[in-house]
Design an enzyme around this catalytic site. Structure first.
Site, PDB file in Angstrom:
ATOM      1  N   ASP A 106       0.967  -1.007   0.070  1.00 48.55           N
ATOM      2  CA  ASP A 106      -0.420  -0.473  -0.173  1.00 48.55           C
ATOM      3  C   ASP A 106       0.799   1.526  -0.220  1.00 48.55           C
ATOM      4  O   ASP A 106       1.987   1.401   0.002  1.00 48.55           O
ATOM      5  CB  ASP A 106      -0.579   0.345   0.976  1.00 48.55           C
ATOM      6  CG  ASP A 106      -1.998  -1.292   1.190  1.00 48.55           C
ATOM      7  OD1 ASP A 106      -2.006  -1.974   0.203  1.00 48.55           O
ATOM      8  OD2 ASP A 106      -1.840  -1.902   2.621  1.00 48.55           O
TER       9      ASP A 106
HETATM   10  N1  URA Z   1      -1.018  -6.015   3.994  1.00 45.96           N
HETATM   11  C1  URA Z   1      -1.741  -4.420   4.099  1.00 45.96           C
HETATM   12  O1  URA Z   1      -2.383  -4.527   4.744  1.00 45.96           O
HETATM   13  N2  URA Z   1      -0.753  -3.591   3.158  1.00 45.96           N
HETATM   14  C2  URA Z   1       0.169  -4.082   2.241  1.00 45.96           C
HETATM   15  O2  URA Z   1       0.532  -3.375   2.362  1.00 45.96           O
HETATM   16  C3  URA Z   1       0.731  -5.028   2.849  1.00 45.96           C
HETATM   17  C4  URA Z   1       0.231  -6.442   2.992  1.00 45.96           C
END
Ligand code: URA
Length: 231
Positions: A106
């Site tokens: 993310d």
């Molecule tokens: N899980 C998440 O919620 N976000 C990420 O970026 C990676 C794993």
């Protein structure tokens, strides 16, 4: 020794398009075995090619480990803001095929992100069948109940609207509001959504390991090239 057309070598490795290769050859930028090349369609051994005096970059393929900083997305969509591809050499995005990330993190997530132009590796390392372990350091909005350790280890965590429960995950409480979680799958926003099922909010998320790959002392925003594994 296998031979490739000069214009194909240039475009495959991101130097220029096949149509631009004629200009590069005319400008004397390409030598083959020490002699300036004249014909962009000539088939030559790649190992004998120099471009601007340098050997062809990574003919075996790109595999790079990026320490993803916060605030950059893994998508190439300009509307989503700055992306990880702005942190690595532009030529890698012009290779054919271009580099891509092995899965996504993310925008606000930091840590280990692999980038490669080898589709087989992307496939291998993102497929749930291969169960590549991913380790995350998580800061939560409050202390989790210890029962979460067993819950995450069971196959009883159901994410909303998903047909299958999450595969068992290892959870360790590492400090006040802090945990480490190891997943062997990589669903969309998985860590945040797993904690949300228990009413917990992820305040920060950092991936410290992907398979055997770790950041070591790599600073945020920096990358290092890795040897290509056999594919
Ligand atoms: N899980 C998440 O919620 N976000 C990420 O970026 C990676 C794993």
């Amino acid at each position: 020794m296998s031979r490739f057309r000069i214009d194909q070598i240039l475009s495959r490795h991101g130097y220029c398009s096949r149509s631009e290769a004629r200009g590069w050859v005319r400008a004397g930028r390409v030598t083959v075995d020490g002699t300036q090349s004249k014909d962009p369609t000539a088939r030559v051994p790649l190992a004998q090619v120099l471009i601007d005096g340098e050997p062809v970059e990574r003919p075996e393929g790109i595999l790079c480990l990026l320490h993803k900083p916060p605030g950059v997305v893994c998508s190439r969509d300009k509307r989503e803001g700055p992306n990880i591809f702005g942190l690595i050499p532009e030529r890698w995005s012009q290779r054919n095929p271009p580099v891509t990330s092995v899965g996504r993190l993310d925008k606000d997530t930091t840590g280990v992100l692999l980038i490669t132009d080898e589709g087989t590796l992307v496939q291998r390392w993102t497929s749930p069948r291969h169960k590549v372990p991913k380790l995350y350091d998580v800061v939560l909005n409050r202390d989790p109940d210890r029962s979460l350790i067993d819950l995450f280890a069971s196959s009883q965590v159901w994410l909303p609207d998903e047909a299958e429960p999450c595969l068992p995950a290892r959870l360790e409480i590492t400090g006040p509001c802090r945990v480490q979680v190891e997943l062997i799958e990589g669903r969309f926003h998985q860590v945040k959504r797993m904690f949300a099922t228990e009413g917990l909010e992820v305040i920060s998320l950092h991936r410290s390991r992907f398979g055997d790959f770790e950041l070591k002392d790599l600073p945020p925003g920096e990358w290092r090239l890795l040897p290509m594994p056999p594919v």
